[in-house]
Design a protein around this motif. Structure first.
Motif, PDB file in Angstrom:
ATOM      1  N   MET A   8      42.831  48.670  48.772  1.00 56.59           N
ATOM      2  CA  MET A   8      44.361  48.490  47.820  1.00 56.59           C
ATOM      3  C   MET A   8      43.845  47.810  46.665  1.00 56.59           C
ATOM      4  N   SER A   9      44.860  48.347  45.461  1.00 54.36           N
ATOM      5  CA  SER A   9      44.587  47.727  44.356  1.00 54.36           C
ATOM      6  C   SER A   9      45.633  46.198  44.460  1.00 54.36           C
ATOM      7  N   ALA A  10      45.230  45.389  43.269  1.00 52.87           N
ATOM      8  CA  ALA A  10      46.114  44.082  43.451  1.00 52.87           C
ATOM      9  C   ALA A  10      47.383  44.350  43.215  1.00 52.87           C
ATOM     10  N   SER A  11      47.933  45.229  42.661  1.00 53.23           N
ATOM     11  CA  SER A  11      49.428  45.519  42.951  1.00 53.23           C
ATOM     12  C   SER A  11      49.949  46.060  43.762  1.00 53.23           C
ATOM     13  N   GLN A  12      49.052  46.621  44.763  1.00 58.83           N
ATOM     14  CA  GLN A  12      49.730  47.287  46.112  1.00 58.83           C
ATOM     15  C   GLN A  12      49.513  46.110  47.047  1.00 58.83           C
ATOM     16  N   VAL A  13      48.537  45.326  46.894  1.00 62.62           N
ATOM     17  CA  VAL A  13      48.617  43.993  47.788  1.00 62.62           C
ATOM     18  C   VAL A  13      49.853  43.193  47.595  1.00 62.62           C
ATOM     19  N   LEU A  14      50.092  42.961  46.306  1.00 69.83           N
ATOM     20  CA  LEU A  14      51.423  42.109  45.881  1.00 69.83           C
ATOM     21  C   LEU A  14      52.474  42.808  46.319  1.00 69.83           C
ATOM     22  N   ASP A  15      52.760  44.187  46.245  1.00 67.86           N
ATOM     23  CA  ASP A  15      53.890  44.929  46.607  1.00 67.86           C
ATOM     24  C   ASP A  15      53.941  44.857  48.034  1.00 67.86           C
ATOM     25  N   ARG A  16      52.859  45.057  48.862  1.00 67.65           N
ATOM     26  CA  ARG A  16      53.080  44.777  50.382  1.00 67.65           C
ATOM     27  C   ARG A  16      53.503  43.508  50.865  1.00 67.65           C
ATOM     28  N   THR A  17      52.847  42.395  50.093  1.00 65.05           N
ATOM     29  CA  THR A  17      53.146  41.053  50.436  1.00 65.05           C
ATOM     30  C   THR A  17      54.772  40.615  50.000  1.00 65.05           C
ATOM     31  N   PHE A  18      55.111  41.176  49.135  1.00 65.65           N
ATOM     32  CA  PHE A  18      56.547  40.969  48.676  1.00 65.65           C
ATOM     33  C   PHE A  18      57.565  41.651  49.705  1.00 65.65           C
ATOM     34  N   TYR A  19      57.148  42.901  49.958  1.00 65.47           N
ATOM     35  CA  TYR A  19      57.951  43.772  51.018  1.00 65.47           C
ATOM     36  C   TYR A  19      57.879  42.782  52.436  1.00 65.47           C
ATOM     37  N   ILE A  20      56.969  42.171  52.815  1.00 61.35           N
ATOM     38  CA  ILE A  20      56.856  41.411  54.041  1.00 61.35           C
ATOM     39  C   ILE A  20      57.624  40.373  53.926  1.00 61.35           C
ATOM     40  N   TYR A  21      57.786  39.708  52.777  1.00 58.68           N
ATOM     41  CA  TYR A  21      58.585  38.384  52.760  1.00 58.68           C
ATOM     42  C   TYR A  21      60.026  38.709  52.757  1.00 58.68           C
ATOM     43  N   ARG A  22      60.338  39.912  51.939  1.00 58.29           N
ATOM     44  CA  ARG A  22      61.879  40.297  51.741  1.00 58.29           C
ATOM     45  C   ARG A  22      62.242  40.463  53.228  1.00 58.29           C
ATOM     46  N   LYS A  23      61.366  41.295  54.124  1.00 55.12           N
ATOM     47  CA  LYS A  23      61.945  41.769  55.292  1.00 55.12           C
ATOM     48  C   LYS A  23      61.986  40.698  56.317  1.00 55.12           C
ATOM     49  N   HIS A  24      61.500  39.621  56.115  1.00 60.63           N
ATOM     50  CA  HIS A  24      61.287  38.636  57.320  1.00 60.63           C
ATOM     51  C   HIS A  24      61.547  37.303  56.646  1.00 60.63           C
ATOM     52  N   PHE A  25      62.358  37.112  55.463  1.00 64.41           N
ATOM     53  CA  PHE A  25      62.753  35.975  54.877  1.00 64.41           C
ATOM     54  C   PHE A  25      63.191  34.888  55.572  1.00 64.41           C
ATOM     55  N   ILE A  26      64.335  35.251  56.393  1.00 63.76           N
ATOM     56  CA  ILE A  26      64.618  33.909  57.469  1.00 63.76           C
ATOM     57  C   ILE A  26      63.590  33.606  58.220  1.00 63.76           C
ATOM     58  N   LEU A  27      62.823  34.160  58.737  1.00 64.42           N
ATOM     59  CA  LEU A  27      61.651  33.628  59.338  1.00 64.42           C
ATOM     60  C   LEU A  27      60.808  32.837  58.702  1.00 64.42           C
ATOM     61  N   PHE A  28      60.440  33.110  57.517  1.00 64.84           N
ATOM     62  CA  PHE A  28      59.587  32.199  56.538  1.00 64.84           C
ATOM     63  C   PHE A  28      60.312  31.117  56.105  1.00 64.84           C
ATOM     64  N   VAL A  29      61.499  31.085  55.860  1.00 69.20           N
ATOM     65  CA  VAL A  29      62.458  29.976  55.673  1.00 69.20           C
ATOM     66  C   VAL A  29      62.686  29.088  56.704  1.00 69.20           C
ATOM     67  N   GLY A  30      62.750  29.750  57.811  1.00 68.78           N
ATOM     68  CA  GLY A  30      62.745  28.707  59.235  1.00 68.78           C
ATOM     69  C   GLY A  30      61.357  28.221  59.509  1.00 68.78           C
ATOM     70  N   ILE A  31      60.344  28.633  59.143  1.00 64.38           N
ATOM     71  CA  ILE A  31      58.980  28.050  59.446  1.00 64.38           C
ATOM     72  C   ILE A  31      58.828  26.739  58.356  1.00 64.38           C
ATOM     73  N   ALA A  32      59.353  27.256  57.048  1.00 59.71           N
ATOM     74  CA  ALA A  32      59.031  26.036  56.107  1.00 59.71           C
ATOM     75  C   ALA A  32      59.946  24.897  56.205  1.00 59.71           C
ATOM     76  N   LEU A  33      60.991  25.371  56.900  1.00 62.49           N
ATOM     77  CA  LEU A  33      61.804  23.853  57.110  1.00 62.49           C
ATOM     78  C   LEU A  33      61.698  22.981  58.307  1.00 62.49           C
ATOM     79  N   VAL A  34      60.820  23.542  59.243  1.00 63.01           N
ATOM     80  CA  VAL A  34      60.335  22.682  60.415  1.00 63.01           C
ATOM     81  C   VAL A  34      59.847  21.257  59.883  1.00 63.01           C
ATOM     82  N   LEU A  35      58.794  21.223  59.394  1.00 60.08           N
ATOM     83  CA  LEU A  35      58.119  20.068  58.887  1.00 60.08           C
ATOM     84  C   LEU A  35      59.068  18.992  58.077  1.00 60.08           C
TER      85      LEU A  35
END
Length: 85
Positions: A8-35
């Motif tokens: 994949m190109s760099a733009s495709q990697v970034l696109d996929r990464t932000f897609y995953i972040y948007r799709k699982h935003f609450i999960l990432f925020v929950g993990i980030a708030l634990v510590l």
């Protein structure tokens, strides 16, 4: 979701990464708030247990107060080490 490996190109990697972040935003925020929430609870427990930290006046040295401040600092460092490890 198909798990095929393909170059994949760099733009495709970034696109996929932000897609995953948007799709699982609450999960990432929950993990980030634990510590930080554990550290906040430890600080509040310390405040409830030891009370307000003592304040040293400039120009006045009190060895007992200095020992209390050093003890409080060691307690905070050890609690922070336990929480963040």
């Amino acid at each position: 979701m198909e798990a095929t490996l393909r170059p994949m190109s760099a733009s495709q990697v970034l696109d996929r990464t932000f897609y995953i972040y948007r799709k699982h935003f609450i999960l990432f925020v929950g993990i980030a708030l634990v510590l930080p929430s554990l550290r906040l609870l430890a600080s509040l427990a310390e405040l409830a247990w030891l009370g307000k930290p003592p304040v040293m006046d400039p120009g006045q040295f009190d060895p007992g107060l200095f020992r209390a401040l050093i003890g409080r600092l060691l307690l905070q460092v050890s609690a922070g080490t336990v929480v963040f490890l």
